[in-house]
Design a protein around this motif. Sequence first.
Motif, PDB file in Angstrom:
ATOM      1  N   MET A  16       0.825  -1.215   0.000  1.00  0.00           N
ATOM      2  CA  MET A  16       0.000   0.000   0.000  1.00  0.00           C
ATOM      3  C   MET A  16       0.856   1.261   0.000  1.00  0.00           C
ATOM      4  O   MET A  16       0.486   2.261  -0.618  1.00  0.00           O
ATOM      5  CB  MET A  16      -0.944   0.011   1.202  1.00  0.00           C
ATOM      6  CG  MET A  16      -2.084  -0.990   1.111  1.00  0.00           C
ATOM      7  SD  MET A  16      -2.981  -0.932  -0.475  1.00  0.00           S
ATOM      8  CE  MET A  16      -3.449   0.806  -0.571  1.00  0.00           C
ATOM      9  N   PHE A  39      -3.511   7.958   1.049  1.00  0.00           N
ATOM     10  CA  PHE A  39      -4.449   6.835   0.943  1.00  0.00           C
ATOM     11  C   PHE A  39      -3.781   5.536   1.380  1.00  0.00           C
ATOM     12  O   PHE A  39      -4.433   4.662   1.973  1.00  0.00           O
ATOM     13  CB  PHE A  39      -4.972   6.700  -0.491  1.00  0.00           C
ATOM     14  CG  PHE A  39      -5.826   5.481  -0.696  1.00  0.00           C
ATOM     15  CD1 PHE A  39      -7.125   5.443  -0.220  1.00  0.00           C
ATOM     16  CD2 PHE A  39      -5.322   4.349  -1.339  1.00  0.00           C
ATOM     17  CE1 PHE A  39      -7.914   4.315  -0.389  1.00  0.00           C
ATOM     18  CE2 PHE A  39      -6.096   3.220  -1.509  1.00  0.00           C
ATOM     19  CZ  PHE A  39      -7.403   3.198  -1.040  1.00  0.00           C
ATOM     20  N   THR A  43      -5.363   3.337   4.404  1.00  0.00           N
ATOM     21  CA  THR A  43      -5.745   1.932   4.243  1.00  0.00           C
ATOM     22  C   THR A  43      -5.065   1.059   5.287  1.00  0.00           C
ATOM     23  O   THR A  43      -5.681   0.160   5.875  1.00  0.00           O
ATOM     24  CB  THR A  43      -5.373   1.442   2.830  1.00  0.00           C
ATOM     25  OG1 THR A  43      -6.037   2.249   1.863  1.00  0.00           O
ATOM     26  CG2 THR A  43      -5.756  -0.018   2.634  1.00  0.00           C
ATOM     27  N   THR A  46      -6.774   1.572   8.774  1.00  0.00           N
ATOM     28  CA  THR A  46      -8.155   1.084   8.852  1.00  0.00           C
ATOM     29  C   THR A  46      -8.237  -0.434   8.674  1.00  0.00           C
ATOM     30  O   THR A  46      -9.127  -1.080   9.247  1.00  0.00           O
ATOM     31  CB  THR A  46      -9.058   1.775   7.816  1.00  0.00           C
ATOM     32  OG1 THR A  46      -8.476   1.632   6.515  1.00  0.00           O
ATOM     33  CG2 THR A  46      -9.200   3.261   8.128  1.00  0.00           C
ATOM     34  N   GLN A  47      -7.288  -1.006   7.931  1.00  0.00           N
ATOM     35  CA  GLN A  47      -7.283  -2.456   7.702  1.00  0.00           C
ATOM     36  C   GLN A  47      -6.445  -3.218   8.727  1.00  0.00           C
ATOM     37  O   GLN A  47      -6.489  -4.443   8.770  1.00  0.00           O
ATOM     38  CB  GLN A  47      -6.748  -2.763   6.295  1.00  0.00           C
ATOM     39  CG  GLN A  47      -7.617  -2.251   5.170  1.00  0.00           C
ATOM     40  CD  GLN A  47      -8.931  -2.999   5.067  1.00  0.00           C
ATOM     41  OE1 GLN A  47      -9.006  -4.199   5.355  1.00  0.00           O
ATOM     42  NE2 GLN A  47      -9.978  -2.308   4.657  1.00  0.00           N
TER      43      GLN A  47
END
Length: 198
Positions: A16, A39, A43, A46-47
């Motif tokens: 990512m 971003f 990610t 949040t993941q």
Amino acid sequence: MEKLKLFIKAVYAGFMIGIGGTIYLSVEHKVIGSLLFSFGLLTIVTQGFALYTGRIGFVSSVKQLPDMAVIIAGNYLGTFLSAAVCRAAGLNIDAAGIVQKKLENSPLPVFFLSVLCGVMMYLAIDNYKKSKNLVFVSLPVMIFILAGFEHSVANMFYFHLAGAYSPNAFFYLALMILGNGIGAKLFDLKNALPDEES
């Protein structure tokens, strides 16, 4: 099994960050590029992926250091995979100029730029943990990119993309990893201080 799960989460995180780096290299406007880069970290948080620069500041014992080595290895592989996919896809992005500039800088400035990036990354994660506000993730990312601070995992991606595998490149990556860790831990020291009420 736990180490394997951690490694896989670290590979995802590295991938990512590579996506973030791809976006940054793909746009001409630096401010927009830095915002879109975030971003990748959004990610990751949040993941629940495992990013070295997001975790090192919260290490509280020597026993956790082997986990950091696992995360660094996973991040390295993840950034390698993202760079390989970019090349295979024929994307018109080039990291050679960025990498050359980094490798031509002197070690001491690189170290301090890495420390400053470690501070930004620690604040991004700590503020997010406390507020769950994604703005606190995006802004530190934009700051470290626009200020030219050195993020070890992002640089792994740039080095892979540029094919920079020299001893000098690995030395600089190690220096950035160290600086990121020190910067993060410097701001984590506040948790070792006694509460104001005590």
